[in-house]
Design a protein around this motif. Structure first.
Motif, PDB file in Angstrom:
ATOM      1  N   LEU A 114       0.850  -1.252   0.015  1.00 41.48           N
ATOM      2  CA  LEU A 114      -0.059  -0.063  -0.047  1.00 41.48           C
ATOM      3  C   LEU A 114       0.942   1.372   0.072  1.00 41.48           C
ATOM      4  O   LEU A 114       1.805   1.169   0.822  1.00 41.48           O
ATOM      5  N   THR A 115       0.730   1.909  -0.971  1.00 42.70           N
ATOM      6  CA  THR A 115       1.273   3.286  -0.997  1.00 42.70           C
ATOM      7  C   THR A 115       0.513   4.654  -0.574  1.00 42.70           C
ATOM      8  O   THR A 115      -0.499   4.548  -1.368  1.00 42.70           O
ATOM      9  N   VAL A 116       1.037   5.189   0.512  1.00 44.84           N
ATOM     10  CA  VAL A 116      -0.023   6.353   0.795  1.00 44.84           C
ATOM     11  C   VAL A 116       1.064   7.645   0.445  1.00 44.84           C
ATOM     12  O   VAL A 116       2.094   7.642   0.936  1.00 44.84           O
TER      13      VAL A 116
ATOM     14  N   TRP B 111      -9.171  -5.441   2.017  1.00 47.32           N
ATOM     15  CA  TRP B 111      -7.673  -5.218   2.135  1.00 47.32           C
ATOM     16  C   TRP B 111      -7.737  -4.989   3.481  1.00 47.32           C
ATOM     17  O   TRP B 111      -8.440  -4.484   4.340  1.00 47.32           O
ATOM     18  N   ASN B 112      -6.304  -5.516   4.182  1.00 41.86           N
ATOM     19  CA  ASN B 112      -6.051  -5.111   5.494  1.00 41.86           C
ATOM     20  C   ASN B 112      -4.535  -5.170   5.478  1.00 41.86           C
ATOM     21  O   ASN B 112      -3.657  -5.631   4.716  1.00 41.86           O
ATOM     22  N   LEU B 113      -4.030  -4.247   6.478  1.00 45.82           N
ATOM     23  CA  LEU B 113      -2.517  -4.007   6.662  1.00 45.82           C
ATOM     24  C   LEU B 113      -2.125  -5.351   7.225  1.00 45.82           C
ATOM     25  O   LEU B 113      -2.625  -5.925   7.969  1.00 45.82           O
ATOM     26  N   GLN B 114      -1.088  -5.993   6.903  1.00 44.60           N
ATOM     27  CA  GLN B 114      -0.536  -6.994   7.661  1.00 44.60           C
ATOM     28  C   GLN B 114      -0.222  -7.069   9.042  1.00 44.60           C
ATOM     29  O   GLN B 114       0.263  -6.117   9.512  1.00 44.60           O
ATOM     30  N   GLY B 115      -0.867  -7.861   9.674  1.00 49.23           N
ATOM     31  CA  GLY B 115      -0.884  -7.904  11.006  1.00 49.23           C
ATOM     32  C   GLY B 115      -1.717  -7.048  11.874  1.00 49.23           C
ATOM     33  O   GLY B 115      -1.993  -6.950  13.192  1.00 49.23           O
ATOM     34  N   ASP B 116      -2.701  -6.429  10.866  1.00 50.30           N
ATOM     35  CA  ASP B 116      -3.776  -5.686  11.553  1.00 50.30           C
ATOM     36  C   ASP B 116      -4.924  -6.421  11.323  1.00 50.30           C
ATOM     37  O   ASP B 116      -5.280  -6.886  10.180  1.00 50.30           O
TER      38      ASP B 116
END
Lengths: 234, 777
Positions: B520-522, B566-571
């Motif tokens: 993911l690029t913010v 989608w989810n952040l890995q570990g989230d």
């Protein structure tokens, strides 16, 4: 001596478009063992067709060809191949040697088709070419090539030796030499030699002369006193 | 004696037969070369994974307690489970060509038995032992020795360890420094393994677990059953630990494994593409050469039949030509290919992949390919000779009846009369000799195809570099921040250098049943990142919503407007969103959104890097909060290894193209000159000048070349598709061919073909009119 070959009511027909063309029609003839037979006739008379049928190189449209009593006209491809390999030797007008093989190798090639062939060197010696054994056809004269071709034909010890205009491409002296060789094969070795030619003077050396015209046998003559090759004119 | 005839015929027609031999040789050379490279490396890979017992599943995204591990071990299909700490730190080493303070992937182990270290030097790791083990690729480049003391830094805590050993790690066959890197640059970063007893920080938090599962082994590629077993086990683990949000993945999601796999598959596809071209041309060569040989030897065939040779014997004789040439060609190709090509490819591989042993292996497929090549060649020889050989002797002894030639529609048309003499002569010649013309064209197609793919390959790679660092990312410098740097500090740096702040995070994406990992690029405000749609037209992303990279959308099988989660890995928290725009990025696949959207989802913006156009002094690297400063030139350097490999590849392709064109065209030229001898002698008798006749011949050659090059472009795109098709998941390379490559291919092929024709047509001068027009017999 009995008949080696007997042709009964042979027809050979070619079809071109809607038209049938007869190369041979109603041919009956007998050839005895050990004879020198000359088939005479003008171009297009059917001589070569007749020779092809005798040698199992082609099959008739109808009729039978008895070779030692067996009808080879009924043979299939394999049987015809075996017949050619075992019983027939052929000498061609243009020698038809394999250009990439030497004289010796051309003769030795016959061992690939028949087991009990004569020693190739011996055959070349018979035709007087022992010294040329390792030359390629392109290094030899026409007469020499034809003699290799004869050596190749007799190496198989065939019962029947067929010659299609064997001197047609040779000059007088060379042609005479080749004829003498063929006569020797017939007289000394006891082989049946059938020669096709348009040269009428060949009749003098034959035991039997068969005249062919327009696809039919017009006459069969027995020559009581065949002459020597020297008498032939070209 | 027939064998003797065979060899004499071969030597008399050596040019034609040599070309068949060469094509068989080249086809099998490339195939066996690449196949034995792939076979050998796959065997090395497999035995390496077997020996070290590469983990079957990885679990992350939570803290793993002793009880967790025990609970997981009690699941039926779990053979073993171990936890470990995976983190990133630094090593303080003297500055050298790889820079100083390299980033170290640090692994703290509690146990052994899964993903074991393969020790190359020093003592083996045992639970409880002291010291550090360092990966071989890093250690050798940084010239480290056993017994050296190295100081490491983990979250501002320094600790010093003595090097106990060097190792190869099965999870690090391939690895890159960070998510945005395109190529590995071993030496700039490394892997360090410690026992958990050496962990320098207060809080020991095991963040990773590796599992050895029943029903999943390390043999060959992962089967569907193994993948299903992995998925089933993953959900069991989540159940047992009562944690739906944790991440469990198998080795197909492991970058090291999947990148090496894709590379092998790419080589595998290429190992088929080239040989097919050469083998096809060798078959065409057999058809033309054999049918001409048979036509010339018609009377010999009749004679042999009259002398008592059976049809079978004679066919066998002619089949032997194809058989012997393809057999000797293939075996020679296999031997040379096996001994030269793989060693060469492997030598280039060592820059990219880290395997303890890289060696070649001979596969049954290579053997099968040889058998097939020989069988097909023999079959084609049979096909070409069956008719002439089946003739009855009386017929074979007669000269062949002339071909039944009918006027074609073109010849009857009004246009025909308007054509020049040479055009008519050439058109007739092509139409009456279709196989020969076809083969000439095939040779040209092959040549153009190879040249085109060589140029296209270089163009595409050049383009990608320019695309990545010229169009998409226009910043001159990238500052990578240390993990955990406070927002304010990063912000100060960004202000100082007028930079754009960017946060990169690893995420998991899901659409339907397909799950993929990505980045993911913010983006914060700034103008250094640019976007292009699937057709590479410039687009701007919507301020709201989320955009997905083209390749990710392809992999997830979604279009603009489709839903995905989608989810952040570990989230734990999952987000269901619609795909906004779709953009292309060559090296990073996943999502891109603006800071506002990110913050609206209740995330805190934590920039990981800054893009800027201002020159950043080297001294910045010494700052604690800065992990690295790289300028574009440096990043482009990491492409060099790949470029070097591609240049070599291109050189091989172009050489093959030249050999192919010269061999095929020369061969055909000789054949056609032999056949046209009488025609050309006639033209000479009629008063045409030698140069006029040569021009007529050249004209036909140019026609066929132009037609062949056109088709060669299409075939070349096919080859490029194969070369760029099996890229690793993170890479989205597009095939770009510059206009000059079209031109170079065209000119290269044309010049080659004209040169060959020019050399051959010198023979026209030597045609002896009298000799050539004599009777045929």
């Amino acid at each position: 001596m009995g008949a080696l070959i007997e042709l009964k009511n042979i027809e050979k027909k070619y079809t071109a478009g809607d038209h049938d063309f007869y190369a041979l029609r109603g041919v009956d003839l007998e050839i005895d063992s050990g004879q020198m037979v000359v088939i005479l006739g003008p171009s297009g008379a059917g001589k070569s067709t007749l020779l092809n049928l005798l040698g199992g190189m082609d099959s008739p449209s109808s009729g039978s060809i008895l070779f030692e009593g067996e009808d080879i006209a009924r043979y299939n491809d394999d049987e015809l191949t075996r017949f050619r390999a075992e019983s027939v030797g052929v000498v061609f007008q243009f020698y038809n040697l394999i250009p990439t093989l030497t004289a010796y190798e051309n003769v030795a090639l016959m061992r690939d088709v028949k087991d009990d062939c004569d020693d190739p060197m011996h055959c070349l010696e018979l035709v007087g070419l022992k010294d040329h054994a390792h030359q390629f056809p392109s290094q030899m004269s026409g007469g020499e090539q034809q003699r290799v071709s004869i050596a190749r034909a007799i190496a198989k010890k065939p019962k029947l030796l067929l010659c299609d205009e064997p001197t047609g491409a040779l000059d007088t002296d060379t042609g005479r030499e080749v004829l003498r060789l063929l006569l020797d094969v017939c007289r000394n070795e006891g082989r049946t030699v059938v020669m096709v030619t348009h040269n009428a003077s060949f009749a003098q050396i034959a035991d039997t002369v068969i005249r062919v015209k327009n696809g039919r046998v017009v006459s069969t003559e027995i020559n009581e006193n065949p002459a020597d090759a020297d008498v032939i004119n070209y | 004696m027939l064998l003797l005839k065979l060899f004499r015929d071969l030597s008399q027609n050596r040019i034609q037969f040599l070309s068949i031999f060469l094509m068989s040789f080249l086809g099998i050379y490339v195939f066996v070369g690449m196949d034995s490279e792939v076979t050998g490396l796959e065997a090395c890979e497999e035995s390496y994974y077997e020996e070290t017992n590469l983990a079957d599943l990885w679990a992350t995204g939570r803290e793993f307690s002793k009880e967790d591990v025990n609970a997981v071990k009690h699941i039926n299909s779990v053979a073993d489970a171990q936890r470990r700490i995976m983190t990133e730190g630094k090593a303080e080493l003297d500055s050298d060509e790889y820079g100083d303070e390299p980033t170290m992937q640090m692994i703290f182990l509690e146990d052994e038995g899964i993903s074991n270290l393969k020790i190359s030097e020093g003592i083996p790791y045992r639970p409880g032992s002291s010291g550090v083990w360092i990966d071989e690729a890093f250690a050798s480049r940084r010239r480290l020795r056993i017994g050296d003391q190295v100081t490491f830094k983990l979250e501002n805590t320094k600790f010093t360890e003595k090097i106990s050993g060097f190792f190869y790690h099965p999870e690090y066959v391939y690895y890159v420094e960070n998510l945005a890197a395109m190529m590995p640059a071993y030496g700039r970063y490394g892997v360090a393994v410690f026992d958990i007893s050496e962990y320098p920080l207060e809080d020991i938090e095991f963040n990773s677990m590796v599992l050895d599962a029943h029903g999943i082994d390390n043999k060959g590629v992962m089967t569907d059953e193994e993948k299903a077993a992995g998925r089933a086990l993953a959900s069991k683990i989540k159940n047992v630990l009562d944690d739906e949000e944790m991440v469990v993945f198998d080795k197909t999601e492991l970058m090291s494994y999947s990148t090496f796999r894709s590379e092998m598959e790419q080589h595998h596809s290429m190992s088929f593409a080239f040989p097919i071209v050469f083998v096809l041309i060798s078959l065409l060569g057999i058809v033309t050469t054999m049918s001409r040989l048979l036509a010339r030897q018609r009377v010999q065939i009749g004679t042999m039949k009259a002398l008592g040779f059976s049809t079978g014997r004679i066919i066998l004789h002619y089949v032997s030509y194809g058989f012997f040439l393809s057999l000797t060609g293939s075996i020679a190709g296999a031997l040379v290919g096996y001994h030269t090509l793989p060693a060469y490819i492997i030598s280039m591989f060592t820059e990219t992949y880290i395997l303890p042993v890289m060696k070649t292996g001979f596969s049954s497929l290579a053997f099968l390919m040889i058998v097939m090549e020989v069988a097909v060649s023999s079959f084609i020889a049979w096909y070409a000779s069956r008719r002439e050989c089946a003739l009855i002797p009386a017929e074979a002894l007669r000269p062949a009846s002339p071909k039944n030639v009918k006027a074609t529609a073109l010849e009857k048309s009004a246009l025909w009369d308007k054509l020049s003499f040479s055009a008519r002569w050439n058109l007739r010649d092509i139409m009456r000799n279709k196989v020969r013309s076809l083969m000439g064209t095939a040779g040209v197609i092959g040549c153009a195809m190879l040249m085109f793919s060589a140029f296209g390959c270089l163009d595409s790679l050049n383009f990608i570099t320019g695309w990545m660092y010229g169009e998409i990312n226009t910043a001159k410098t990238k500052i990578t921040m240390e993990e955990g740097t406070p927002y304010g500090t990063t912000m100060d740096w960004a202000k100082k250098y007028s930079g754009q702040m960017i946060e990169n995070e690893a995420i998991t994406l899901k659409a339907g049943d397909i799950v993929k990992t990505g980045t993911l690029t913010v983006l914060d405000t700034g103008n250094f990142m640019h976007f292009e749609d699937a057709d590479r037209h410039s687009i701007s992303l919507d301020k709201k919503g989320v955009a997905m990279s083209y390749k990710m959308a392809e992999m997830l099988n979604v279009k603009e407007g489709d839903f995905f989660t989608w989810n952040l890995q570990g989230d734990k928290k999952k987000y269901k969103m619609r795909v906004g725009k779709i953009y292309r990025n060559p090296s990073s696949q996943g999502l891109t959104m603006y800071r506002k959207t990110y913050e609206d989802l209740d995330f805190r913006f934590q920039p990981t890097e800054i893009l800027t156009n201002v020159t950043v002094p080297d001294s910045a690297k010494d700052r604690d909060e800065i992990a690295d400063v790289q300028n574009t030139d440096e990043m482009m350097d990491s492409m060099d290894a790949m470029m070097e490999m591609m240049y070599t590849m291109a050189a091989i392709l172009i050489t093959a193209a030249i050999v192919l064109a010269v061999v095929v065209l020369y061969n055909l030229g000789v054949l056609s000159l032999i056949e046209k001898r009488r025609e050309m002698a006639t033209l000479k008798v009629l008063g045409l000048k030698t140069n006029t006749i040569r021009a007529i011949l050249q004209e036909q050659n140019v026609w066929l070349t132009i037609f062949g090059v056109g088709s060669g472009y299409i075939a070349g795109f096919g080859i490029l598709g194969v070369m760029f098709g099996d890229m690793p998941e993170a890479m989205d390379y597009c095939i770009v061919v510059e206009p000059k490559s079209y031109l170079l291919t065209f000119l290269g092929t044309l010049v080659l073909s004209m040169l060959v024709n020019q050399v051959l047509s010198r023979e026209v001068k030597n045609i002896d009119m009298v000799e050539a027009l004599k009777g045929i017999e």
